[in-house]
Design an enzyme around this catalytic site. Structure first.
Site, short mmCIF file in Angstrom:
data_model
loop_
_atom_site.label_atom_id
_atom_site.label_comp_id
_atom_site.label_asym_id
_atom_site.label_seq_id
_atom_site.Cartn_x
_atom_site.Cartn_y
_atom_site.Cartn_z
N ASN A 193 22.99 65.20 -42.10
CA ASN A 193 22.95 66.25 -43.33
C ASN A 193 22.63 65.14 -44.42
OD1 ASN A 193 23.60 69.01 -42.72
ND2 ASN A 193 25.36 67.78 -41.74
N GLU A 194 21.49 65.10 -44.56
CA GLU A 194 21.07 63.88 -45.59
C GLU A 194 21.02 64.49 -46.84
OE1 GLU A 194 20.68 61.21 -44.44
OE2 GLU A 194 18.98 60.75 -42.90
N PRO A 195 20.85 63.51 -47.74
CA PRO A 195 20.69 63.88 -49.36
C PRO A 195 19.99 65.36 -49.73
CG PRO A 195 20.73 61.56 -49.29
CD PRO A 195 20.53 62.06 -47.70
N SER A 197 21.04 68.19 -48.66
CA SER A 197 21.46 69.39 -47.81
C SER A 197 22.19 70.27 -48.41
CB SER A 197 22.38 68.68 -46.43
OG SER A 197 21.26 67.95 -45.67
#
Length: 654
Positions: A193-195, A197
């Site tokens: 869950n990257e920046p 998300s």
């Protein structure tokens, strides 16, 4: 507390629980940091336990998982575990395997769901999380294969959405996740869950952030080989777990740990959403906890015990905060920054300033104040850490007549590019044809190497011939490097520890054979002083593992009558970052000529020059990092009002 008197896991868990609920700092003992008297952790929005010994951390978390498994077994029910991959949870998995093997922990009632998987990714790929989980846990316990669930990375793209929905449905059908194990990335991502998300996100296909791909580059032998997409559980999926444990180790995680624990909830840092979870615990080592307020600046939270080390840290912080030299700090400076009690204890700002100024000054040791005539071993995890991290002091020790041995603990062969192998093998063929005399063995070797490299897949383990060539390249460079320092090949020992000899970035655990090799060297050379890498930000953990082997060997050798002969241990850093001046025991100044000599020694490592295979997040060459760090350390002392030096190395006497 009778429950704490049994296994190490029980004792570790009891101590961790006691400290995390006692009103004092949540930690397990065994760390160099002192947090005495710190009672406030109000800035921490996620309960955080500091356990510096990684084995203890693994035992605490694995012990909690084992308790849940056994509790459900007693009830005749299944338990649902959410599992993570990467280097951080491996210790937990090894402890779970030990509990299964030695204490009969059964996994027959366990249903597992993994967080994520690269896309596209075949399950049998050396890079797949499917393979990782079977190699590091599932193949060693009695879990039913039908109960193992890992996001499918080998689907057609058209089938991905349906597969993600089915994965979510299967989690729900199993009753939801009871215990979710997490790591944290440098961007604060949990799972993938990257920046950016969203808090309501569920299992889905995502694009990987450039920082995440760069972090994974070592495993894939180059960022260009890292997939650009992955399947991951979403934030909402993770937040639905009944209990969450998130682990972080190493200095390189300190900033993001503080952001996740103390910062505002923000979609840019996915881990901050865990502040809203009712039952999440952060487990961190000292290095990862270093920027938490209670560790970095505990005087901002509550009254502290003003031991010398705490006073040095506080006054240095105050000087840097105010932009002043230490001797110029005033009563107003102390009062405005919550340090009045320190002045009260010593009577005046001048008294405090003078004490700290002298303590820092006493750490500075030029050549005349360094040891002479000692039997000394520099343990170098890779074949260049010696000159990168301590090239300055190495030269001074040689000049002071110390009997120096540089012990290279691993071959470092995975950090050699294939094109270097081709270059060296072509050189050997030419030399054989023109000077040696047409040996068939040389051409046969060349044919074998070229044939393998032509069909080699990204990340594939090298054949023995290629591994040997890469090892010899690193060894020859290492000898060339120490020759710059006034040593010869007679001063080099290549230990080639077995744990490193996997041919892969991920290594085996430290075993008895590794410890025995180090112990034999200690018995043979009987050193009076040893240098050990204390740099824990090494991307693939080799430095930490080498230190573990040395610690165990020292404990084995120096017992009984030998205890009095235990060598003094100096910890160095520098390949990834330097010791802060407040933590360092010894600060060694370098002249411009000495720093230039150190850089020349680094240049001898040609296979690591220009573009090292595993540079970490810092894309500069190692010599550039070293120059900047050594000059910065000297500049910090100058700004604090101490003597001005060109450059400086830092060491901690353990």
């Amino acid at each position: 507390m009778s429950s704490a008197t049994g296994t190490p896991a029980a004792r570790d868990a009891s101590q961790a629980r006691t400290l995390s609920t006692s009103g004092g700092p949540s930690r397990v003992a065994g760390s160099p940091f002192v947090h005495a008297g710190v009672t406030g952790t109000s800035r921490e929005r996620i309960p955080t336990v500091i356990i510096d010994e990684h084995g203890a951390m693994a035992r605490v978390v694995a012990g909690r998982i084992a308790t849940l498994i056994r509790s459900r077994q007693a009830e005749g029910r299944a338990i649902v575990l959410g599992l993570a991959t990467g280097s951080t949870p491996i210790g937990v998995y090894r402890e779970l395997i030990r509990l299964h093997r030695d204490e009969g922990l059964s996994f027959r009632n366990v249903i597992s769901f993994n967080l994520d998987e690269y896309f596209p990714m075949a399950p049998d790929s050396i890079h797949s999380y499917h393979r990782f989980m079977w190699e590091n846990l599932f193949s060693h316990v009695d879990i039913d294969a039908a109960n193992v669930n890992i996001p499918p990375g080998s689907l057609d793209r058209a089938d991905v959405d349906a597969a993600c929905a089915a994965y979510e449905a299967k989690i729900e059908a199993a009753g939801g996740i009871d215990f979710q194990l997490l790591g944290i990335g440098k961007t604060g991502h949990i799972g993938f869950n990257e920046p950016g998300s969203g808090e309501q996100s569920r299992t889905r296909l995502v694009h990987l952030d450039s920082v995440t791909r760069r972090d994974a580059a070592a495993d894939f032998f180059g960022e260009e080989n890292v997939p650009r997409e992955a399947l991951t559980m979403g934030i909402a999926t993770i937040m639905s777990a009944r209990e969450v444990a998130i682990l972080a180790t190493g200095e390189h995680k300190a900033g993001i740990v503080r952001r996740a624990v103390e910062g505002e909830i923000d979609r840019v840092v996915a881990a901050t959403f865990l502040q809203r979870h009712a039952n999440t615990t952060f487990y961190v080592d000292d290095a990862a906890a270093a920027e938490l307020t209670r560790v970095a600046t505990p005087w901002l939270l509550d009254e502290v015990v003003w031991e010398d080390s705490m006073m040095v840290r506080a006054v240095t912080w105050l000087a840097q905060t105010c932009g002043k030299a230490i001797l110029k700090l005033t009563q107003h400076d102390y009062a405005e920054n919550h340090l009045t009690s320190l002045v009260t204890r010593h009577g005046s700002p001048g008294a405090v300033n003078g004490l700290v100024f002298n303590m820092l000054g006493a750490k500075i040791r030029g050549k005349s104040k360094l040891p002479r005539g000692l039997r000394t071993i520099c343990f170098s995890p890779h074949p260049d850490d010696d000159v990168i991290s301590m090239g300055g002091i190495l030269r001074k020790f040689v000049e002071n007549g110390n009997a120096m041995t540089v012990a290279y603990m691993t071959s470092g062969n995975i950090a050699v590019f294939d094109h270097d192998v081709r270059r060296y093998i072509d050189f050997l063929v030419r030399l054989d044809a023109e000077r040696i005399g047409g040996g068939a063995n040389v051409q046969q070797l060349a044919d074998t190497v070229h044939s393998f490299l032509e069909r080699k897949r990204a990340g594939q383990v090298d054949i023995a011939e290629v591994q040997d060539i890469k090892r010899i390249i690193r060894e020859s460079e290492a000898v060339s490097g120490i020759e710059v320092m006034g040593l010869t090949k007679a001063n080099a020992r290549f230990l080639n520890l077995p744990f490193y000899q996997t041919g892969k970035v991920r290594k085996d655990p430290i075993g008895p054979a590794d410890v025995a090799i180090v112990a034999d060297l200690l018995r043979e050379l009987q050193p009076e002083l040893i240098f050990v890498a204390g740099d824990l930000s090494d991307p693939h953990g080799t430095h930490r593992m080498c230190k573990e082997a040395i610690d165990k060997a020292v404990a084995e050798v120096y017992v009984g009558e030998m205890a009095a002969k235990r060598p003094e241990i100096w910890l160095y850093r520098g390949a990834w970052q330097e010791w802060p001046v407040t933590e360092a025991t010894v600060l060694v100044p370098l002249s411009q000529e000495e720093l230039t000599l150190k850089i020349q020694a680094i240049f001898k490592h040609q296979s690591q020059k220009d573009s090292a295979p595993f540079p970490g997040q810092d894309e500069r060459e190692f010599w550039q990092r070293v120059e900047q760090r050594n000059k910065t350390t000297a500049r910090q002392l100058d700004q604090l009002g101490l003597a001005e030096y060109f450059a400086m190395e830092a060491y901690v006497i353990d």
